[in-house]
Design an enzyme around this catalytic site. Structure first.
Site, PDB file in Angstrom:
ATOM      1  N   GLY A  12       0.840  -1.196   0.000  1.00 17.52           N
ATOM      2  CA  GLY A  12       0.000   0.000   0.000  1.00 17.52           C
ATOM      3  C   GLY A  12       0.871   1.240   0.000  1.00 17.52           C
ATOM      4  O   GLY A  12       1.768   1.373   0.831  1.00 17.52           O
ATOM      5  N   GLY A  14      -0.260   4.597   0.045  1.00 16.96           N
ATOM      6  CA  GLY A  14      -0.890   5.864   0.430  1.00 16.96           C
ATOM      7  C   GLY A  14      -0.021   6.554   1.465  1.00 16.96           C
ATOM      8  O   GLY A  14       1.152   6.205   1.651  1.00 16.96           O
ATOM      9  N   LEU A  15      -0.598   7.500   2.157  1.00 15.51           N
ATOM     10  CA  LEU A  15       0.196   8.277   3.121  1.00 15.51           C
ATOM     11  C   LEU A  15       0.889   7.383   4.145  1.00 15.51           C
ATOM     12  O   LEU A  15       2.086   7.542   4.420  1.00 15.51           O
ATOM     13  CB  LEU A  15      -0.710   9.272   3.849  1.00 15.51           C
ATOM     14  CG  LEU A  15      -1.143  10.481   3.036  1.00 15.51           C
ATOM     15  CD1 LEU A  15      -2.162  11.287   3.815  1.00 15.51           C
ATOM     16  CD2 LEU A  15       0.067  11.348   2.694  1.00 15.51           C
ATOM     17  N   SER A 252     -16.035  18.193   0.967  1.00 12.42           N
ATOM     18  CA  SER A 252     -15.276  18.274   2.209  1.00 12.42           C
ATOM     19  C   SER A 252     -15.995  19.001   3.334  1.00 12.42           C
ATOM     20  O   SER A 252     -16.749  19.952   3.128  1.00 12.42           O
ATOM     21  CB  SER A 252     -13.969  18.990   1.910  1.00 12.42           C
ATOM     22  OG  SER A 252     -13.308  19.290   3.108  1.00 12.42           O
ATOM     23  N   ARG A 287     -19.085  14.242  12.323  1.00 11.62           N
ATOM     24  CA  ARG A 287     -19.742  13.659  11.161  1.00 11.62           C
ATOM     25  C   ARG A 287     -20.877  12.721  11.535  1.00 11.62           C
ATOM     26  O   ARG A 287     -21.912  12.703  10.866  1.00 11.62           O
ATOM     27  CB  ARG A 287     -18.702  12.919  10.334  1.00 11.62           C
ATOM     28  CG  ARG A 287     -17.731  13.906   9.728  1.00 11.62           C
ATOM     29  CD  ARG A 287     -16.590  13.232   9.025  1.00 11.62           C
ATOM     30  NE  ARG A 287     -15.738  14.260   8.429  1.00 11.62           N
ATOM     31  CZ  ARG A 287     -14.563  14.017   7.886  1.00 11.62           C
ATOM     32  NH1 ARG A 287     -14.088  12.794   7.859  1.00 11.62           N
ATOM     33  NH2 ARG A 287     -13.858  15.001   7.361  1.00 11.62           N
ATOM     34  N   HIS A 354     -17.786   6.584   4.198  1.00 15.13           N
ATOM     35  CA  HIS A 354     -16.579   7.366   3.971  1.00 15.13           C
ATOM     36  C   HIS A 354     -15.316   6.751   4.539  1.00 15.13           C
ATOM     37  O   HIS A 354     -14.262   6.801   3.932  1.00 15.13           O
ATOM     38  CB  HIS A 354     -16.797   8.759   4.593  1.00 15.13           C
ATOM     39  CG  HIS A 354     -15.645   9.689   4.416  1.00 15.13           C
ATOM     40  ND1 HIS A 354     -15.113   9.968   3.170  1.00 15.13           N
ATOM     41  CD2 HIS A 354     -14.928  10.412   5.302  1.00 15.13           C
ATOM     42  CE1 HIS A 354     -14.117  10.839   3.313  1.00 15.13           C
ATOM     43  NE2 HIS A 354     -13.961  11.117   4.589  1.00 15.13           N
ATOM     44  N   GLU A 378      -5.609   3.708   7.545  1.00 14.00           N
ATOM     45  CA  GLU A 378      -7.025   3.405   7.739  1.00 14.00           C
ATOM     46  C   GLU A 378      -7.248   1.927   8.044  1.00 14.00           C
ATOM     47  O   GLU A 378      -8.220   1.556   8.695  1.00 14.00           O
ATOM     48  CB  GLU A 378      -7.842   3.833   6.512  1.00 14.00           C
ATOM     49  CG  GLU A 378      -9.353   3.768   6.757  1.00 14.00           C
ATOM     50  CD  GLU A 378     -10.198   4.288   5.600  1.00 14.00           C
ATOM     51  OE1 GLU A 378      -9.651   5.015   4.753  1.00 14.00           O
ATOM     52  OE2 GLU A 378     -11.390   3.974   5.555  1.00 14.00           O
ATOM     53  N   ARG A 388     -14.362   9.198  13.702  1.00 15.49           N
ATOM     54  CA  ARG A 388     -13.159   9.971  13.445  1.00 15.49           C
ATOM     55  C   ARG A 388     -13.503  11.434  13.234  1.00 15.49           C
ATOM     56  O   ARG A 388     -14.482  11.755  12.559  1.00 15.49           O
ATOM     57  CB  ARG A 388     -12.438   9.436  12.201  1.00 15.49           C
ATOM     58  CG  ARG A 388     -11.239  10.257  11.804  1.00 15.49           C
ATOM     59  CD  ARG A 388     -10.473   9.633  10.661  1.00 15.49           C
ATOM     60  NE  ARG A 388     -11.196   9.633   9.400  1.00 15.49           N
ATOM     61  CZ  ARG A 388     -11.345  10.718   8.621  1.00 15.49           C
ATOM     62  NH1 ARG A 388     -10.858  11.883   8.991  1.00 15.49           N
ATOM     63  NH2 ARG A 388     -12.001  10.623   7.484  1.00 15.49           N
ATOM     64  N   SER A 393      -7.563  12.046   9.985  1.00 14.52           N
ATOM     65  CA  SER A 393      -7.095  10.840   9.290  1.00 14.52           C
ATOM     66  C   SER A 393      -5.714  11.065   8.708  1.00 14.52           C
ATOM     67  O   SER A 393      -4.855  10.194   8.788  1.00 14.52           O
ATOM     68  CB  SER A 393      -8.076  10.432   8.200  1.00 14.52           C
ATOM     69  OG  SER A 393      -8.226  11.467   7.271  1.00 14.52           O
TER      70      SER A 393
END
Lengths: 580, 206, 247
Positions: A12, A14-15, A252, A287, A354, A378, A388, A393
């Protein structure tokens, strides 16, 4: 003799995966980095609003303690507190680091990093780069990894998909098996440690704000191999997304952070229900709260815009230039995909799946219950509890990577037996097993289409396992998933060739999605309370006595096992969570 | 040779671009003005030609300022065509067409100049035929030659003025879209002006 | 039932011949090309009812920030996720990009673009990820320019339309060049300005730009690519002169 360099596999890009990679390289290790897409196209690009850090540059008295408290409170006290605490402490330096890497954060007139407001806090705490912060951060990390790549410290395997772990006789992870998506070739890779940084599982819900790569397949493979799947029932439904035929596109939270208002018509007049119900936080409630409010207005009260499942997110009263500077990216998305100009007319939005707060169980070193297997981003469960906070994140991904990288090296150096000392049969057998699954699928001559099964899974999960949950429906969902698994036994692939066959990898992901979906549904069924994103009208209150616990699912093909584990509450004691 | 070209890629490109403006562009303008003396009749024209032909160090100047630069510009211009894969029909933007025309007119100009130099400089020098108004007018009796000159004139003027536009970008003088737009207008005006001068002179020999 | 007609160029692999297939999928309001490709995957039959395989295509974010799903839609290169069926003439014609080797159907291998980023050293060489305090200050004006450039998602539209970019030309193309400008603009990146300029002054570098300026017309992120290139022209020229006169 040259010192042996630890070799780490990161799955992976991603970040979280990239940050882990950077830390491993910096610590003297080498990395084999696997990704189903070129790492620069990872789902982190979709993060829009920003990244939280209590830099307190606006004279509001924000502090690390407040960030930590907001995070734990926002997560309804379900998160183990150690890692979130350390994350909040590290956050300001993380922003500085990203800034040094060249992330184009928005600036104040003095040339400092600007901050904006986000949900679940009363402070300006969110650094941002327009409305494409995730993209900008991912690119910065991607660039650093490219630098290491040019120094041969990183070897990238892009368009490779993770298929299985390789465990030795002591169930210690010694490598993994992956397939090349351009050729379907299956190969084993040995390493001192394997890190899964494979992101979320939104695709289980069919349409979500997630990218198509977010199948949760890798997480499910680890779960099926014996890693606990923790807090899986906590699925964040983002309040504001553009409903679409292929996916729901995120609008957003920063839209509200910059002054956007949510409303619908009541008695012919605009009704700002969030501001009315939650006067203190207004449109910036967390959220889970906002999504439930929209569900109530639309589903219970029948006040959706134009009679549809929509409400307005309104920016049209705000200054055009400011909007373009701070929210350009998402306004563009709305205009391109809907055709209306959000500078002029309110956007029509609805909640959409999400983020997964839950994920693979890890300890505070980011290691799973399988030695040598780490999880970060994640795909892990540690940071966000039951809900969250927006813009947490990105910081959890980067911070997680900063922990995981060095910990893998530490682990590798402490290993008594190196992967080199294992016979090749250990690896060959793992490859053979995957090959036989491949061949079985290619030969399968049933009547079921994997894409159809996926569509049905998505509908099922979206209908029964999102914002409002009832036990009978959750139970039904699980039974239905079992039927889908049965249907899966009769699939046939429209493409049975080798090469860049897109159907076979999807079929393999689908199998894993089905089992992970069960884990989510079953753990949701057993949690008879309402906490964070998990809401049951039949159990409307939080029940700390019974359920202030991490749920841990262990895989079993027929009847997965669920156990609960105490939550580390060292610093902040639970209190009622209200945003009024 | 190939290696040398690769190593001096930047320098060659820059010289190629510079030569197109100085001296080639300057010479082009001078040449068009000289041609225009044809408007005042054969006598004036012949007098100016004689004056030019009587310049000291003429051959050295011709070689140094005209032939060698043209040779260099043409040689590498043709080499650079290798990297040209046209798509102006599919992506029919005006800049894309101008890019295409720049290459087409360059090739036309190359043939035209080759013919022109052979006919009025080399052949005459070898055979001793005097270069004057009548020689030009005589050549234009053939309509094919005249049309070829017409085409050559249009191509060269386009290639030069669009080249000036490119030069300004290539040397980092016009950077932003607005500067480049204004330079488009200026270059177009220059082109139309030169075209008028060039064609008007052409007609003087008919 | 209202349907949408597609014509898709298919190719099993680089060394096999391409062929066309037509499809008809059910229409839904607001649908995009990706929705239709999923429909085909769910029901892999051509318009005349012949069974076929699901089409292979690349996609990920579906909101035009990852750059994966770039292809040629009705003759123009773009992201297929933002290609809304309502705005397209039918039959909607899908083809793979032509400047990169085809992997299968609409999938192409854009490795060359990522290699170009390596060539131009598109990164800030930080001392390490340790806590070294705040980064350099940046004016909001420079942030504006930098942000516009850093939105490049390596999708390849600018290269697909560039008449100077193809398999027999070594040109790095507008995307990578613009990244040089981005990093040279950053206060730290500026320290390696000359090193980065050197990377684009050789063969395949900035001098191979032919100024057709198609790149800026098709860039989905409205990156001022031609301004970047002209700016780098200025910088490389100045650097070359400086180097010459100081040599």
């Amino acid at each position: 003799m040259a010192v042996r360099k630890p070799k780490i596999i990161v799955v992976g890009g991603g970040l979280a995966g990239l940050m882990t990679t950077i830390k491993v390289c910096e610590g003297g290790g080498t990395v084999q980095l696997f990704s189903v897409v070129p790492v620069k196209r990872s789902h982190s690009v979709c993060a829009q609003g920003g990244i939280n850090a209590a830099k307190n540059t606006k004279g509001e008295g924000d502090s690390i303690e407040k960030h930590f408290d907001d995070t734990i409170y926002g997560g309804d006290f379900l998160a183990n507190q150690e890692l979130p605490k350390r994350m909040c402490e590290a956050a300001p330096a993380i922003i500085d680091l990203l800034d040094r890497m060249g992330v184009m954060f928005n600036r104040t007139d003095e040339g400092n990093i600007d901050l904006r407001r986000f949900g679940g806090t009363l402070y300006h705490r969110t650094a941002f780069a327009g409305a494409t912060t995730g993209q900008q951060m991912l690119y910065a990390l991607d660039e650093q990894v490219r630098r290491f790549e040019s120094e041969n410290k990183v070897q990238k395997f892009e368009y490779w998909e993770f298929l299985s772990l390789i465990l030795d006789e002591n169930r210690i992870c010694r490598g993994m098996v992956a397939m090349n998506l351009y050729t379907l070739e299956i190969q084993s890779f040995a390493a001192d440690a394997v890190v899964l940084a494979t992101g979320g599982c939104g695709m289980i819900f069919g349409r979500s704000t997630n990218s198509t790569a977010c199948t949760g397949s890798a997480a499910s493979i680890a779960y099926q191999a014996g890693v606990h799947y923790a807090n899986g029932e906590f699925i964040q439904v983002h309040p504001t997304a553009i409903p679409g035929e292929d996916k729901h596109r995120l609008m957003s939270e920063s839209a509200r952070g910059e002054g956007g208002r949510v409303w619908t018509y009541k008695d012919g007049k605009p009704w700002y229900f969030l501001e009315e119900w939650y006067p203190k936080y207004g449109n910036l409630v967390p959220r889970d709260v906002a999504s439930r409010a929209i569900f109530k207005v639309v589903k219970e009260m029948g006040l959706g815009v134009e009679g549809k499942e929509l409400v307005y997110l309104d920016l049209s009263h705000l200054d055009r230039k400011k909007l373009d500077e701070k929210l350009g990216g998402i306004l563009e998305i709305y205009e391109k995909f809907v055709g209306d100009d959000p500078h002029k007319v309110p956007m029509k939005i609805f909640p959409a799946v999400h983020y997964s707060m839950g994920g693979l169980w890890i300890d505070t070193n980011h290691m799973t219950n399988i030695s040598g297997l780490f999880a970060v981003g994640e795909v892990d469960y540690q940071y966000h509890g039951a809900n969250r906070l927006g813009a947490n994140s990105l910081v959890s991904c980067v911070f997680g990577g900063m922990v995981t990288g060095p910990k893998t090296l530490e682990y590798a150096k402490g290993l008594q037996k190196a992967y080199e000392s294992f016979p090749s049969t250990l690896y060959d057998q793992a490859v053979l097993k995957q090959k036989s699954i491949h061949e079985g699928l290619l030969k399968s001559e049933g009547s079921e289409n994997p894409f159809k099964i996926h569509e049905d899974l998505g509908k099922l999960m979206t209908n029964h396992v999102t914002v409002i949950r009832y036990n009978d429906k959750l139970q039904k969902a699980d039974q239905e998933i079992l039927k889908l698994i049965e249907r899966y036994r009769h699939i046939s692939l429209s493409d049975t060739s080798y090469g860049a066959n897109p159907v076979l990898p999807f079929a393999r992901e689908l199998y894993n999605m089905l089992h992970l979906a069960r884990a989510i549904a079953i753990s949701a069924f057993h949690r008879n309370e309402s906490r964070g994103a998990h809401y049951k009208p039949d159990f409307p209150d939080r029940n700390d006595a019974e359920f202030l616990k991490t749920s841990k699912m262990s895989f079993h093909p027929e009847s997965p096992r669920l156990v609960y584990e105490d939550v580390d509450q060292r610093w902040i004691k639970p209190r009622p969570r209200k945003y009024v | 040779m190939k290696k040398w070209v690769q190593e001096h890629h930047f320098l060659i490109r820059k010289i190629h671009s510079l030569l197109g403006v100085v001296p080639m562009g300057v010479f082009l303008m001078e040449h068009l003005i000289t041609n225009s003396f044809g408007k005042f009749g054969p006598e004036v024209y012949n007098e100016k030609i004689e004056w030019i032909q009587g310049l000291p160090y003429l051959l050295a100047m011709e070689i140094g300022i005209i032939f060698l630069p043209i040779l260099f510009h043409a040689l590498f211009g043709v080499v650079f065509l290798w990297a040209w894969k046209d798509n102006s029909l599919q992506y029919s933007y005006s800049r894309n067409w101008r890019y295409t025309f720049q290459r087409v007119t360059g090739v036309i100009a190359l043939f035209f100049i080759g013919y022109h130099v052979w006919k009025f400089r080399i052949e005459t020098a070898l055979t001793g035929i005097p270069v004057n108004f009548d020689l030009v007018a005589g050549a234009f009796q053939n309509p094919l030659v005249f049309y070829f000159y017409f085409l050559g004139m249009v191509s060269i003027v386009y290639h030069f003025t669009n080249g000036v536009w490119s030069f300004l970008v290539h040397w980092g003088i016009t950077v932003g879209p607005r500067a480049q737009q204004i330079s488009t207008y200026v270059c177009a005006a220059l082109g139309l002006g030169l075209l008028y001068i060039g064609l008007d002179a052409l007609w003087a020999f008919v | 039932m209202k349907t949408v007609r597609f014509k898709i160029k298919r190719q099993q692999s680089l060394d096999t011949a391409p062929y066309w297939e037509e499809f008809e999928v059910p229409y839904r309001p607001g649908m995009n090309v990706i929705t239709a490709l999923y429909d085909i995957a769910k029901n892999p039959k051509t318009a005349d009812g012949k069974a076929t395989s699901a089409v292979a295509w690349d996609a990920n974010c579906l909101e035009e920030v990852c750059g994966a799903c770039t292809m040629i839609v009705n003759g123009k290169v773009r992201q297929s996720c933002s290609a809304l069926v309502d705005a397209l003439q039918q039959p909607i014609c899908l083809e793979p990009m032509t400047k990169f080797p085809v992997v299968r159907d609409l999938r192409v291998n854009r490795k060359r673009m990522f290699d170009a980023l390596k060539r131009v050293k598109a990164w800030i060489p930080i001392d390490g990820t340790y806590d070294l305090g705040e980064g350099p200050k940046l004016s909001p004006q420079d942030q504006h320019i930098g942000y516009a450039l850093s939105k490049c998602m390596t999708c390849g539209c600018c290269l697909e339309v560039c008449p100077q970019y193809h398999d027999r030309s070594p040109f790095v193309g507008a995307a990578a060049l613009s990244q040089v400008r981005l990093f040279n603009l950053h206060p730290t990146g500026k320290m390696q300005e000359e090193e980065r300029l050197e990377t684009i002054m050789g063969e395949g570098g900035i001098e191979d730009c032919g100024n057709a300026q198609n790149c800026v017309r098709v860039c989905p992120k409205d990156i001022p690519l031609t301004t970047s290139i002209a700016d780098l022209n200025r910088k490389t020229t100045a650097y070359a002169l400086k180097k010459f006169f100081r040599s």
